[in-house]
Design a protein around this motif. Structure first.
Motif, PDB file in Angstrom:
ATOM      1  N   UNK A 247      36.368  38.342  44.009  1.00 23.17           N
ATOM      2  CA  UNK A 247      35.500  38.449  42.992  1.00 23.17           C
ATOM      3  C   UNK A 247      34.140  39.325  43.667  1.00 23.17           C
ATOM      4  N   UNK A 248      33.588  39.913  42.438  1.00 28.46           N
ATOM      5  CA  UNK A 248      32.570  40.807  42.828  1.00 28.46           C
ATOM      6  C   UNK A 248      31.382  40.488  41.891  1.00 28.46           C
ATOM      7  N   UNK A 249      30.306  41.151  42.104  1.00 25.17           N
ATOM      8  CA  UNK A 249      29.075  40.819  41.450  1.00 25.17           C
ATOM      9  C   UNK A 249      28.976  40.831  40.203  1.00 25.17           C
ATOM     10  N   UNK A 250      29.691  41.805  39.479  1.00 22.75           N
ATOM     11  CA  UNK A 250      29.798  42.113  37.927  1.00 22.75           C
ATOM     12  C   UNK A 250      30.669  41.058  37.411  1.00 22.75           C
ATOM     13  N   UNK A 288      44.628  43.478  36.368  1.00 18.27           N
ATOM     14  CA  UNK A 288      44.389  42.024  36.660  1.00 18.27           C
ATOM     15  C   UNK A 288      44.407  41.708  37.901  1.00 18.27           C
ATOM     16  N   UNK A 289      43.671  40.845  38.544  1.00 14.08           N
ATOM     17  CA  UNK A 289      43.642  40.623  40.241  1.00 14.08           C
ATOM     18  C   UNK A 289      44.105  39.318  40.559  1.00 14.08           C
ATOM     19  N   UNK A 290      44.526  38.403  39.391  1.00 15.88           N
ATOM     20  CA  UNK A 290      45.090  37.180  39.560  1.00 15.88           C
ATOM     21  C   UNK A 290      46.561  37.267  39.838  1.00 15.88           C
ATOM     22  N   UNK A 301      47.515  40.781  29.197  1.00 21.89           N
ATOM     23  CA  UNK A 301      46.210  40.335  29.868  1.00 21.89           C
ATOM     24  C   UNK A 301      45.615  41.675  30.127  1.00 21.89           C
ATOM     25  N   UNK A 302      46.177  42.949  30.411  1.00 19.65           N
ATOM     26  CA  UNK A 302      45.403  44.006  30.893  1.00 19.65           C
ATOM     27  C   UNK A 302      44.427  44.712  29.534  1.00 19.65           C
TER      28      UNK A 302
END
Length: 321
Positions: A247-250, A288-290, A301-302
């Motif tokens: 996970x990133x700041x955004x 998606x990253x999960x 999801x995309x």
């Protein structure tokens, strides 16, 4: 955008590429959401797309509604089947909020549903047992007596408060969220995101700011954010997450006015937004990253992720179209 498709001069813009991806792959709901946010108003604007645009989104959303006031039918793609679930309701409320329709009788009905499935603490479970028998992601198991979850409750309560919705259920649910947020110690990114969603809408702003400040320190201490996206592999992945599910700041500060924005320097935020910009794939959509557990859910999801990526970039003033 040109009336009959993406204009040729902007064919390589993030927005034009995303538009083609959405028309190719998205459900009707996401097609109408994309049109509302990016096509019906000023070019690339995240403003009201006119009454007709909001009506079109709401009509598409209504197809997922159930007689109990909740939502089902895989509105939240990782939960399949027709039955209402708290996570579907949260998804529906976010859609209504994004089009300025989070109020009135439609939300009163949702609150009645949420009351009916709340736990003894007045909060929401992540998965209600009615899901049993229908397909769902393996990382959200069904249990007979599910516990209260900040993950499900925080975003709903924060959003309702931000829209000045008042309902008897909210009093106990708000107390639960405060207790859960202020007692967080060892956590993980999705729980922190739920906490931020609550705090961004909580009416007690000084208390929310103090809680957010503590959570920001926790996020950095536990390395729950990849502050150098180009070196993301150097950061740990939380237990139970998919490989590379960083996970990133955004992801925490989705808009500049979020309390989580103060957790990051301007340079850190810029790096995160640069990464988000360049994460657009060749087909025009964002990934998606999960954990992906079924082809259909990943496909559904995309477009959702793509719309949210564009909204975040636009909120921060990044050019998209």
């Amino acid at each position: 955008m040109a009336e009959n498709g993406a204009s040729s001069h902007a064919a390589s813009s993030p927005l034009a590429r995303a538009e083609q991806f959405v028309w190719l792959t998205a459900r009707v709901l996401e097609q109408r959401r994309f049109a509302y946010h990016f096509l019906n108003g000023a070019h690339g604007a995240d403003g009201p797309g006119g009454g007709d645009g909001a009506d079109a989104v709401e009509t598409a959303l209504a197809a997922y509604g159930n007689a109990d006031g909740g939502y089902g039918h895989a509105l939240e793609p990782d939960l399949r089947g027709p039955v209402s679930q708290p996570l579907h309701a949260g998804h529906a409320l976010r859609v209504l909020d994004s089009i300025g329709r989070c109020g009135g009788l439609r939300v009163e009905r949702v609150c009645r549903y949420l009351t009916s499935v709340s736990t003894a603490e007045g909060a929401l479970p992540a998965i209600h047992p009615s899901q049993r028998g229908y397909p769902l992601a393996p990382f959200v198991p069904v249990v007979d007596d599910p516990p209260s979850e900040l993950l499900a409750t925080g975003p709903v309560v924060g959003l309702l408060h931000r829209n000045e919705v008042w309902h008897a259920w909210l009093f106990r649910a708000t107390d639960f969220c405060w207790q859960a947020v202020e007692s967080l110690e060892k956590s993980h990114p999705y729980e922190i995101q739920a906490a931020v969603a609550f705090l961004d809408g909580a009416p007690d702003r000084p208390r929310a700011e103090a809680a957010a400040d503590r959570l920001g320190r926790l996020v950095r201490e536990q390395r729950l954010v990849a502050l150098e996206p180009e070196r993301a592999d150097a950061y740990p992945v939380s237990a139970g997450y998919a490989p590379g599910e960083h996970h990133f700041a955004h992801d925490y500060a989705k808009t500049p006015d979020s309390l989580a924005r103060s957790w990051f320097t301007d340079e850190e935020m810029a790096r995160s937004l640069d990464f988000l910009t360049h994460d657009q794939q060749e087909d025009g959509g964002w990934p998606i990253r999960w954990r992906q557990w079924a082809p259909g859910t990943a496909l559904e999801w995309r477009p959702i992720v793509t719309i949210e990526a564009l909204r975040t970039l636009h909120a921060y003033g990044r050019p998209i179209g």
